[in-house]
Scaffold this motif. Structure first.
Motif, PDB file in Angstrom:
ATOM      1  N   SER A 127       0.819  -1.205   0.000  1.00 17.80           N
ATOM      2  CA  SER A 127       0.000   0.000   0.000  1.00 17.80           C
ATOM      3  C   SER A 127       0.859   1.263   0.000  1.00 17.80           C
ATOM      4  CB  SER A 127      -0.899  -0.003   1.221  1.00 17.80           C
ATOM      5  OG  SER A 127      -0.092   0.112   2.370  1.00 17.80           O
ATOM      6  N   LYS A 128       0.239   2.357  -0.431  1.00 19.06           N
ATOM      7  CA  LYS A 128       0.935   3.640  -0.445  1.00 19.06           C
ATOM      8  C   LYS A 128       0.170   4.638   0.392  1.00 19.06           C
ATOM      9  CE  LYS A 128       3.414   3.732  -4.759  1.00 19.06           C
ATOM     10  NZ  LYS A 128       3.621   4.481  -5.979  1.00 19.06           N
ATOM     11  N   GLU A 129       0.898   5.568   0.939  1.00 18.03           N
ATOM     12  CA  GLU A 129       0.244   6.614   1.703  1.00 18.03           C
ATOM     13  C   GLU A 129       1.044   7.901   1.510  1.00 18.03           C
ATOM     14  OE1 GLU A 129       1.274   5.278   5.971  1.00 18.03           O
ATOM     15  OE2 GLU A 129       2.186   3.942   4.533  1.00 18.03           O
ATOM     16  N   ARG A 130       0.506   9.025   1.976  1.00 12.94           N
ATOM     17  CA  ARG A 130       1.274  10.258   1.860  1.00 12.94           C
ATOM     18  C   ARG A 130       2.273  10.310   3.014  1.00 12.94           C
ATOM     19  NH1 ARG A 130       2.160  13.931  -1.467  1.00 12.94           N
ATOM     20  NH2 ARG A 130       0.817  12.927  -2.981  1.00 12.94           N
ATOM     21  N   VAL A 131       3.540  10.455   2.665  1.00  9.26           N
ATOM     22  CA  VAL A 131       4.582  10.422   3.687  1.00  9.26           C
ATOM     23  C   VAL A 131       5.234  11.793   3.759  1.00  9.26           C
ATOM     24  CG1 VAL A 131       6.729   9.330   4.395  1.00  9.26           C
ATOM     25  CG2 VAL A 131       5.014   7.989   3.186  1.00  9.26           C
ATOM     26  N   ASP A 132       5.264  12.324   4.978  1.00 15.61           N
ATOM     27  CA  ASP A 132       5.957  13.587   5.200  1.00 15.61           C
ATOM     28  C   ASP A 132       7.445  13.290   5.306  1.00 15.61           C
ATOM     29  OD1 ASP A 132       7.224  15.783   6.499  1.00 15.61           O
ATOM     30  OD2 ASP A 132       5.225  16.532   7.034  1.00 15.61           O
ATOM     31  N   ILE A 133       8.207  13.766   4.316  1.00 16.54           N
ATOM     32  CA  ILE A 133       9.619  13.402   4.258  1.00 16.54           C
ATOM     33  C   ILE A 133      10.394  13.948   5.453  1.00 16.54           C
ATOM     34  CG2 ILE A 133      11.740  13.721   2.928  1.00 16.54           C
ATOM     35  CD1 ILE A 133      10.108  13.573   0.435  1.00 16.54           C
ATOM     36  N   SER A 134      10.105  15.190   5.790  1.00 15.24           N
ATOM     37  CA  SER A 134      10.847  15.818   6.880  1.00 15.24           C
ATOM     38  C   SER A 134      10.678  15.022   8.179  1.00 15.24           C
ATOM     39  CB  SER A 134      10.353  17.251   7.051  1.00 15.24           C
ATOM     40  OG  SER A 134      10.930  17.813   8.178  1.00 15.24           O
ATOM     41  N   GLU A 135       9.438  14.612   8.406  1.00 16.61           N
ATOM     42  CA  GLU A 135       9.135  13.850   9.626  1.00 16.61           C
ATOM     43  C   GLU A 135       9.913  12.528   9.640  1.00 16.61           C
ATOM     44  OE1 GLU A 135       4.997  12.289  10.745  1.00 16.61           O
ATOM     45  OE2 GLU A 135       4.830  14.487  10.671  1.00 16.61           O
ATOM     46  N   LEU A 136       9.905  11.887   8.475  1.00 16.63           N
ATOM     47  CA  LEU A 136      10.576  10.593   8.356  1.00 16.63           C
ATOM     48  C   LEU A 136      12.079  10.742   8.571  1.00 16.63           C
ATOM     49  CD1 LEU A 136       9.995   7.628   7.569  1.00 16.63           C
ATOM     50  CD2 LEU A 136      10.546   8.239   5.232  1.00 16.63           C
ATOM     51  N   VAL A 137      12.660  11.766   7.964  1.00 12.11           N
ATOM     52  CA  VAL A 137      14.103  11.958   8.092  1.00 12.11           C
ATOM     53  C   VAL A 137      14.455  12.345   9.534  1.00 12.11           C
ATOM     54  CG1 VAL A 137      16.072  13.325   7.301  1.00 12.11           C
ATOM     55  CG2 VAL A 137      14.396  12.501   5.662  1.00 12.11           C
ATOM     56  N   THR A 138      13.592  13.120  10.160  1.00 12.43           N
ATOM     57  CA  THR A 138      13.835  13.479  11.560  1.00 12.43           C
ATOM     58  C   THR A 138      13.905  12.218  12.423  1.00 12.43           C
ATOM     59  OG1 THR A 138      12.582  15.483  11.205  1.00 12.43           O
ATOM     60  CG2 THR A 138      13.011  14.886  13.489  1.00 12.43           C
ATOM     61  N   GLN A 139      12.955  11.321  12.180  1.00 12.32           N
ATOM     62  CA  GLN A 139      12.932  10.067  12.950  1.00 12.32           C
ATOM     63  C   GLN A 139      14.222   9.268  12.715  1.00 12.32           C
ATOM     64  OE1 GLN A 139      10.166   7.171  11.558  1.00 12.32           O
ATOM     65  NE2 GLN A 139      10.020   6.102  13.514  1.00 12.32           N
ATOM     66  N   LEU A 140      14.656   9.232  11.452  1.00 14.94           N
ATOM     67  CA  LEU A 140      15.867   8.476  11.125  1.00 14.94           C
ATOM     68  C   LEU A 140      17.114   9.137  11.712  1.00 14.94           C
ATOM     69  CD1 LEU A 140      14.926   7.510   7.503  1.00 14.94           C
ATOM     70  CD2 LEU A 140      15.663   5.894   9.247  1.00 14.94           C
ATOM     71  N   CYS A 141      17.144  10.467  11.675  1.00 22.94           N
ATOM     72  CA  CYS A 141      18.283  11.175  12.242  1.00 22.94           C
ATOM     73  C   CYS A 141      18.387  10.873  13.734  1.00 22.94           C
ATOM     74  CB  CYS A 141      18.148  12.681  12.024  1.00 22.94           C
ATOM     75  SG  CYS A 141      18.455  13.156  10.337  1.00 22.94           S
ATOM     76  N   ASP A 142      17.218  10.865  14.352  1.00 27.23           N
ATOM     77  CA  ASP A 142      17.132  10.559  15.765  1.00 27.23           C
ATOM     78  C   ASP A 142      17.718   9.161  16.033  1.00 27.23           C
ATOM     79  OD1 ASP A 142      16.298  11.283  18.259  1.00 27.23           O
ATOM     80  OD2 ASP A 142      14.448  10.094  18.098  1.00 27.23           O
ATOM     81  N   TYR A 143      17.375   8.248  15.131  1.00 29.41           N
ATOM     82  CA  TYR A 143      17.819   6.864  15.257  1.00 29.41           C
ATOM     83  C   TYR A 143      19.326   6.760  15.111  1.00 29.41           C
ATOM     84  CZ  TYR A 143      17.955   1.829  14.153  1.00 29.41           C
ATOM     85  OH  TYR A 143      18.208   0.478  14.126  1.00 29.41           O
ATOM     86  N   PHE A 144      19.877   7.463  14.127  1.00 29.23           N
ATOM     87  CA  PHE A 144      21.304   7.326  13.844  1.00 29.23           C
ATOM     88  C   PHE A 144      22.165   8.328  14.605  1.00 29.23           C
ATOM     89  CE2 PHE A 144      19.611   5.264   9.978  1.00 29.23           C
ATOM     90  CZ  PHE A 144      20.349   4.102  10.015  1.00 29.23           C
ATOM     91  N   GLU A 145      21.520   9.176  15.372  1.00 28.56           N
ATOM     92  CA  GLU A 145      22.235  10.254  16.042  1.00 28.56           C
ATOM     93  C   GLU A 145      23.415   9.737  16.874  1.00 28.56           C
ATOM     94  OE1 GLU A 145      19.900  12.267  18.914  1.00 28.56           O
ATOM     95  OE2 GLU A 145      20.791  14.219  18.423  1.00 28.56           O
ATOM     96  N   GLY A 146      23.153   8.707  17.676  1.00 28.80           N
ATOM     97  CA  GLY A 146      24.191   8.163  18.555  1.00 28.80           C
ATOM     98  C   GLY A 146      25.404   7.716  17.771  1.00 28.80           C
ATOM     99  N   MET A 147      25.136   6.960  16.704  1.00 27.95           N
ATOM    100  CA  MET A 147      26.228   6.456  15.867  1.00 27.95           C
ATOM    101  C   MET A 147      27.045   7.604  15.292  1.00 27.95           C
ATOM    102  SD  MET A 147      25.033   3.378  13.430  1.00 27.95           S
ATOM    103  CE  MET A 147      26.427   3.271  12.359  1.00 27.95           C
ATOM    104  N   ALA A 148      26.337   8.638  14.846  1.00 26.75           N
ATOM    105  CA  ALA A 148      27.016   9.771  14.232  1.00 26.75           C
ATOM    106  C   ALA A 148      27.875  10.502  15.268  1.00 26.75           C
ATOM    107  CB  ALA A 148      25.997  10.720  13.620  1.00 26.75           C
TER     108      ALA A 148
END
Lengths: 457, 223
Positions: free
Chosen positions: A305-326
């Motif tokens: 399925s497809k939905e409307r994805v807010d890119i900024s929100e998604l990238v924020t979540q990912l940045c949050d996830y990888f923040e420690g590693m970075a």
């Protein structure tokens, strides 16, 4: 009917059908023209005969005289087909020429000449008219038996039928020959394609000197062969790579476990072997997951399925996830994204996570990773930029291939076995988008994910 | 707690029953559909672990059988991870599913969650050895000393404290702390745990966060 499946047979049957229709219409037209022409001439002839008869009557003093000299007009009429009657007002026969003994017709009186076919079953054509002779109405009737004419027309009809059937048959035969001849290139093409099997996908169809249609078909088939060959070689390369990648952990597992079992070990050693085994199992499991993932996103029938994805929100979540590693590597993730796309959120997240992880893995310590979007027409471009070693041009074109590694020596347990970027490409393609990479000493390395904003998938 | 395992693959059934047995559950194993049907009709269980592909009656049929009788939680094990299979299982009344291959730690965590059933009460205070957490005031102290944790570190420590003594797998941690429901091959979780340890464990003699190699992490007082 299997014979009907032949293109040559079908064509020749069509030829025959067309010829039959054409010959039939021409024949019918000619036949009717002839019939009309003959009828007209007969009528003219009968009309002339009436006129001559009238003249004769005018010349003669009386009917009685004419009656006595029947030879006169019998000779004049000349043949057995002719009929002649002179009737008085009561229908009584005054003069008669009737070699075939046709019954005397009853006809209405008419001052002008009239024509009619003989009623009843006798085939004859009559012309008659009424005139005054010495104050008495006389009806002159001239006639012609149609037997001869009908016989002639019947013979003509027969000839037409024979011509029609022969024509159709000839058209069929000729059509068959011509079709066979014309379809010869198709036959050659079939022979050529028959010679190509799975081991000779590099063969191509020879298109020189063929007709335009065959040429176009062959070119199309050649292009298809090209795609098949490409896909096939990719598939076999993948299988070989996959076998290699799967064998590595299996070899470790098998060797290490067998080695351990050769003699008694301490509990600690057993434990260490088991723990090491778990890591290999996890590696295997991850690889199978990745392969399944690829298979699913690449399958055209997969229903995701497809939905409307807010890119900024998604990238924020990912940045949050990888923040420690970075941070661990003294690096920062800079998020300059905006906009939204119609996409599968999970797939998009996986693709971006792979790209960010890739940037973290290959970027230089202390340099930032910038993630930004650009709107280009109907597309949104997601750039992931890092500074690090330049990817050589040879590698650039191949980084998205499965199991491809720029550095063959680098194959850690942690890695996905060279499938990360292949997954990114597969996800991009599933979204009808694309993925690109640019690498250069000055500008660093940028991976770009292209997605269409208003995908109506 | 009685658990019924329905699994036709001998090795899987054996290790599941041994593993769950060691974790303190009473385990029965059914090797095929009819066997399972017999157990379901004759005995009471607190949890049923059900494989989909089975000889005799398959997992779907057994699930319907179970649902006709009781609301006992059912955990599905399936080798097929296609979405429609999961959806079908859940629609038929399964409570959770695990896709093979799964890690035993993961299974144990799911089993515990299912057996707990009622949603876990949000706790406000935790205390393990000399570590204390006040969730509402977002304060963490060790030996009375205040620890400065980032939001993520706080969330991670809260998860560890809430699941004290349980081994938490990397995927589980990633899904709970970052809502990342995919198996990433990066060492994000390792890094996060290492950073948390640097603040929570490193300055103190008693270590609380332990690595179970190949399985995950556990927080407990082992002194």
């Amino acid at each position: 009917m299997p014979a009907l499946n032949s293109l040559a047979t079908r064509l020749s049957l069509l030829f025959a059908l067309v010829s039959t229709l054409l010959l039939g219409s021409i024949g019918t037209y000619l036949y009717h023209s002839l019939t009309r022409e003959i009828a007209w001439r007969d009528d003219q002839m009968l009309h002339g005969r009436l006129e001559r008869m009238e003249a004769l009557l005018d010349d003669s003093e009386s009917i009685a005289m004419l009656h006595q000299r029947p030879q006169l007009y019998a000779n004049m009429l000349g043949n057995r087909d002719s009929l002649l009657w002179v009737l008085d007002s009561e229908g009584k026969v005054l003069i008669e020429v009737n070699p075939s003994n046709v019954p005397v017709p009853t006809l209405p009186m008419t001052p002008s000449v009239r024509f009619s076919d003989m009623p009843e079953s006798i085939q004859a054509r009559l012309a008659w008219h009424t005139l005054e002779q010495n104050g008495q109405p006389l009806t002159l009737v001239a006639g012609k038996l149609l037997n001869e004419r009908n016989q002639m027309l019947a013979a003509y009809r027969l000839k037409l039928w024979v011509a029609l059937v022969t024509g159709a048959f000839l058209a069929f035969l000729l059509g068959w020959g011509v079709s066979r001849q014309g379809l010869q290139p198709l036959r050659r093409l079939a022979e050529q394609t028959n010679r190509i099997d799975i081991r000779q996908l590099d063969r191509r169809l020879n298109v020189t000197g063929e007709t335009e249609e065959i040429n176009r078909l062959s070119q199309g088939l050649n292009r298809m062969l090209g795609r098949l060959e490409e896909g096939f070689s990719q598939l076999s390369r993948h299988s070989a790579d996959m076998a290699h990648e799967l064998r590595t952990p299996l070899t470790n597992l098998l060797g290490q476990t067998q080695h351990t079992l050769r003699r008694e070990r301490s509990n600690l050693e057993y434990r260490q072997v088991l723990e090491s085994n778990i890591e290999e199992y996890e590696r295997l499991s991850r690889m199978i997951d990745s392969l399944l993932f690829l298979a699913r996103t690449e399958s055209p029938s997969s229903d995701i399925s497809k939905e409307r994805v807010d890119i900024s929100e998604l990238v924020t979540q990912l940045c949050d996830y990888f923040e420690g590693m970075a941070e661990d590597d003294n690096r920062t993730l800079i998020n300059h994204t905006s906009g939204s796309v119609l996409a599968n959120c999970d797939l998009l997240r996986t693709a971006l996570a792979n790209l960010i992880a890739n940037a973290l893995r290959h970027g230089r310590s202390g340099t930032p990773i910038r993630i930004y979007t650009k709107n280009v027409e109907n597309q949104i471009e997601l750039h992931i930029h890092n500074h690090g070693p330049v990817i050589s041009p040879d590698d650039l074109s191949r980084v998205f291939e499965r199991f491809y590694r720029c550095d063959p020596a680098r194959s850690g347990v942690a890695g996905s076995g060279g499938l990360g970027l292949a997954i990114v490409r597969s996800i991009a393609q599933w979204h009808k988008g694309d993925v690109r990479v640019e690498s250069d000493v000055e500008k660093g390395t940028t991976f770009t994910l292209l997605l269409s904003i208003n995908d109506t998938h | 707690m009685r658990i019924l395992i329905v699994e036709d693959e001998q090795k899987t059934a054996d290790y599941l029953s041994r593993g769950l047995g060691e974790s303190g559950y009473a385990v029965e194993v059914a090797r095929d559909g009819y066997d399972a049907q017999h157990y379901i009709e004759e005995c009471e269980f607190d949890l049923i672990i059900l494989d989909v592909m089975l000889p005799g009656l398959d997992g779907w049929q057994l699930l319907q059988l179970v649902r006709q009788r009781s609301q006992v939680p059912v955990l599905f094990l399936t080798a097929r991870d296609a979405v429609e299979y999961r959806v079908k299982g859940l629609e038929l009344g399964a409570d959770d599913y695990l896709v093979k291959p799964f890690s035993f730690v993961e299974l144990l965590a799911r089993v515990r969650t299912l057996l707990r059933r009622s949603p876990p009460r949000e706790r406000e205070h935790f205390r393990v050895a000399d570590l204390a957490m006040d969730v509402l005031r977002r304060r963490v102290t060790r030996q009375g000393e205040r620890l400065a944790l980032t939001n993520k570190e706080f969330a991670l420590l809260e998860l560890f404290l809430d699941r004290e003594g349980e081994v938490l797998s990397r995927t589980y941690i990633a899904s709970r702390v970052w809502q990342m429901n995919f198996d990433s091959d990066t060492n994000v979780v390792e890094v996060a745990v290492r950073r948390l340890r640097a603040k929570v464990d490193d300055p103190f003699p008693t270590k609380l966060i332990h690595t179970e190699r190949g399985m995950g992490y556990v927080l407990e007082d082992r002194s």
